[in-house]
Design an enzyme around this catalytic site. Structure first.
Site, PDB file in Angstrom:
ATOM      1  N   TRP A  21       0.812  -1.232   0.000  1.00  0.00           N
ATOM      2  CA  TRP A  21       0.000   0.000   0.000  1.00  0.00           C
ATOM      3  C   TRP A  21       0.840   1.275   0.000  1.00  0.00           C
ATOM      4  CZ3 TRP A  21      -5.037   1.870   0.300  1.00  0.00           C
ATOM      5  CH2 TRP A  21      -5.186   3.158   0.831  1.00  0.00           C
ATOM      6  N   MET A  22       0.351   2.281  -0.731  1.00  0.00           N
ATOM      7  CA  MET A  22       0.950   3.620  -0.725  1.00  0.00           C
ATOM      8  C   MET A  22      -0.144   4.666  -0.537  1.00  0.00           C
ATOM      9  SD  MET A  22       2.225   5.343  -4.325  1.00  0.00           S
ATOM     10  CE  MET A  22       3.961   4.987  -4.276  1.00  0.00           C
ATOM     11  N   ASN A  23       0.119   5.676   0.324  1.00  0.00           N
ATOM     12  CA  ASN A  23      -0.683   6.899   0.217  1.00  0.00           C
ATOM     13  C   ASN A  23       0.244   8.101   0.069  1.00  0.00           C
ATOM     14  OD1 ASN A  23      -1.061   5.929   3.236  1.00  0.00           O
ATOM     15  ND2 ASN A  23      -1.497   8.080   3.396  1.00  0.00           N
ATOM     16  N   ASP A  24       0.092   9.149   0.817  1.00  0.00           N
ATOM     17  CA  ASP A  24       0.734  10.444   0.512  1.00  0.00           C
ATOM     18  C   ASP A  24       2.199  10.388   0.052  1.00  0.00           C
ATOM     19  OD1 ASP A  24      -1.506  10.805   2.077  1.00  0.00           O
ATOM     20  OD2 ASP A  24      -0.480  11.890   3.652  1.00  0.00           O
ATOM     21  N   ARG A  61      -0.115  17.138  12.712  1.00  0.00           N
ATOM     22  CA  ARG A  61       0.720  16.273  11.859  1.00  0.00           C
ATOM     23  C   ARG A  61       1.169  16.928  10.551  1.00  0.00           C
ATOM     24  NH1 ARG A  61      -4.427  14.057  12.068  1.00  0.00           N
ATOM     25  NH2 ARG A  61      -5.644  14.218  10.150  1.00  0.00           N
ATOM     26  N   PHE A  66       3.994   8.830  10.172  1.00  0.00           N
ATOM     27  CA  PHE A  66       3.077   9.521   9.265  1.00  0.00           C
ATOM     28  C   PHE A  66       3.822  10.520   8.379  1.00  0.00           C
ATOM     29  CE2 PHE A  66      -1.517   9.106  11.138  1.00  0.00           C
ATOM     30  CZ  PHE A  66      -1.403   7.737  11.081  1.00  0.00           C
ATOM     31  N   GLN A  76       3.983   7.291   2.137  1.00  0.00           N
ATOM     32  CA  GLN A  76       3.293   6.557   3.181  1.00  0.00           C
ATOM     33  C   GLN A  76       3.101   5.129   2.683  1.00  0.00           C
ATOM     34  OE1 GLN A  76       1.655   7.994   6.544  1.00  0.00           O
ATOM     35  NE2 GLN A  76       3.766   8.436   5.986  1.00  0.00           N
TER      36      GLN A  76
HETATM   37  C1  FRU Z   1      -3.324  12.194   4.563  1.00  0.00           C
HETATM   38  C2  FRU Z   1      -2.962  11.520   5.876  1.00  0.00           C
HETATM   39  C3  FRU Z   1      -1.981  12.378   6.651  1.00  0.00           C
HETATM   40  C4  FRU Z   1      -1.278  11.381   7.517  1.00  0.00           C
HETATM   41  C5  FRU Z   1      -1.219  10.176   6.613  1.00  0.00           C
HETATM   42  C6  FRU Z   1      -1.323   8.848   7.333  1.00  0.00           C
HETATM   43  O1  FRU Z   1      -3.711  11.342   3.562  1.00  0.00           O
HETATM   44  O2  FRU Z   1      -4.124  11.282   6.630  1.00  0.00           O
HETATM   45  O3  FRU Z   1      -2.572  13.440   7.345  1.00  0.00           O
HETATM   46  O4  FRU Z   1      -0.022  11.829   7.910  1.00  0.00           O
HETATM   47  O5  FRU Z   1      -2.277  10.296   5.697  1.00  0.00           O
HETATM   48  O6  FRU Z   1      -1.051   7.788   6.480  1.00  0.00           O
END
Ligand code: FRU
Length: 494
Positions: free
Chosen positions: A36-39, A167, A98, A55
């Site tokens: 998985w990847m997010n930000d 954060r 995070f 992330q």
């Molecule tokens: C945004 C977020 C950030 C947090 C991260 C956690 O997409 O909610 O605020 O640092 O993702 O994965």
């Protein structure tokens, strides 16, 4: 010292990567090495290369305890994975490493700043979380978390601020050479604010004040700030949670917001002048920017959106992609975006047509198809006195399967629709935006890269982005109109 947790993540991702065929990923958009990847995180240019962290949860294609994945590139299009940079392995970040950012230190080392997440008192109900800001220093591959982390803890939050929603530190250079750091926080009104801290060295930080406040206007909590000068103005990017829709400018849910204004550093004050959405499609969130060595401001966002994550099947080998890198500029008081010019070097197999008549019959053109393509389209009414009422382009098409873009000149609206793109989930599949001044001529540049489309409208004045996990065998592109339209089109394979 590399922890057991990080060692395990690095071992696992190397092995899992080898099980994912190259063709099962986009050709030039970054995906997680595994899972998985997010930000995007820590986007920077360091020692001759672009570094992009993200992330990351390597062990499954869903969000879980956050790590930082890592990749490097010379052109922001061809990426090489490096070993995961950080794992949740310390008491202050055991529940998540995070989002955050990176900056080169004076001594040449790379400083990463991120949010460490830990659960609060386990007997408390509801359970609470504590978010603090932490740093790690390294050589661009291995990073050592600072022994005295966190460097900005819950005691440095001003009265009324939240220590649970605190954060996504964004490092900036101040005019006097000191470091600044902008942290998103939730004030007493329940919405969002950005707190500014400064530091001589990256390790000891002093609270300076509130840089900007949401005051419940654009969603609630603001996540992932970025803040930079552009074309004589100051730009603030944030990603608000819990947006209410507003006209066709802002959409409900997790949105993207661009505030354009001026910045008085001595007074710690950002003065807003204009606001707009960053992306008008479905999947774009939490963008970060980098300044290229030749002075371009380039933005990458997470090409996904929290409420629409179910578009990806849980058994997929990877989940989450980064957007194209986009060059930013300000024109007529608005943020413009354009695919990074390095993309032009990937163009091949040109097919071009001029003055093509488009009407009710669906039209396919020789040489115009594919799932990794760059399309430039100009559309105008055949008779300037009597416009067509709808122009439709369908791509990633096979039988009923397709994603479409529809323009209605009388309404000045452009709609992206991926209902028929293969999704079996009841989530949002279409969005509209206003395209002013296009009744005479609509121009679009559409970039497809297997599992996504990014539509740059009117020279980049508006952009619509969507992930699409349509089977790769669907690669036709077709055109039709209600009424008589005329189109010029140029297509390159990428
Ligand atoms: C945004 C977020 C950030 C947090 C991260 C956690 O997409 O909610 O605020 O640092 O993702 O994965």
């Amino acid at each position: 010292m590399i922890s057991q947790e990080l060692m395990e993540a690095r071992r696992y991702e190397a092995e899992a990567e080898s099980r994912i065929a190259k063709e099962a990923r986009p050709a030039f958009h970054l995906t997680p090495r595994a899972g998985w990847m997010n930000d995007p995180n820590g986007f920077c240019y360091y020692k001759g290369q672009y570094h992009l962290f993200y992330q990351y949860y390597p062990y499954a294609s869903r969000w879980d305890s956050m790590h930082w994945g890592h990749a490097v590139s010379d052109d922001l299009l061809h990426w090489t994975y490096l070993p995961a940079a950080m794992a949740p392995d310390r008491p202050y970040d055991k529940d998540g490493v995070f989002s955050g950012s990176a900056v080169e230190m004076e001594d040449g080392r790379l400083l990463l700043m991120y949010t460490g997440v830990r659960m609060g008192d386990p007997s408390a109900r509801p359970l609470t979380q504590v978010q603090t800001q932490c740093v790690a220093v390294g050589d661009g591959i291995d990073f050592e978390k600072y022994a005295s982390n966190p460097v900005i803890d819950e005691n440095a939050v001003p009265a009324g601020g939240s220590t649970e929603d605190f954060r996504d530190p964004k490092l900036i250079r101040m005019a006097d050479g000191r470091l600044g750091c902008i942290v998103a926080d939730r004030p007493a009104d329940g919405s969002g604010q950005l707190l500014l801290y400064t530091s001589p060295d990256g390790f000891s930080w002093t609270y300076k004040g509130v840089l900007a406040s949401n005051r419940c206007r654009f969603g609630r909590m603001w996540e992932c700030p970025d803040f930079f000068p552009l074309d004589g103005k100051q730009v603030l990017l944030v990603s608000p949670q819990d947006m209410l829709p507003s006209g066709l400018e802002y959409q409900g849910g997790n949105g993207t917001l661009c505030l354009i204004g001026s910045y008085d550093e001595a007074a710690c004050a950002f003065r807003e002048e204009r606001d707009q959405a960053v992306d008008y499609g479905i999947d774009f969130y939490a963008p970060q920017t980098v300044l290229t060595p030749d002075g371009r401001r380039v933005m990458i966002g997470w090409m996904q959106n929290w409420d629409a994550c179910a578009i990806r099947e849980p058994e997929a080998p990877w989940a989450g992609q980064m957007s194209l890198p986009r060059e930013l500029s300000l024109r007529d008081g608005r943020l413009y975006q354009w695919p990074i010019r390095e993309l032009d070097a990937l163009r091949k197999d040109k097919a071009a047509y001029r003055d093509v008549a488009v009407g009710r019959e669906r039209l396919y053109l020789d040489g115009i198809s594919g799932r990794t393509v760059d399309l430039e389209i100009r559309v105008r009414p055949k008779d300037p006195e009597k416009s067509y009422s709808k122009f439709v382009i369908r791509f990633a098409e096979e039988g009923e399967t397709c994603t479409s873009v529809r323009f209605r000149p009388q309404e000045s609206t452009l709609k992206i629709d991926r209902k028929y793109a293969g999704s079996r989930r009841a989530i949002l599949h279409e969005r509209r935006c206003l395209v002013e001044n296009a009744a005479r001529e609509l121009t679009m540049r559409i970039i497809l890269d297997r599992y996504s489309c990014e539509i740059f409208i009117d020279g980049g004045r508006k952009v619509m982005t969507a992930a699409l996990y349509t089977d790769l065998s669907a690669e036709k592109i077709s055109f039709r109109a209600d009424g008589d339209a005329v189109m010029d089109i140029t297509k390159y394979s990428l």
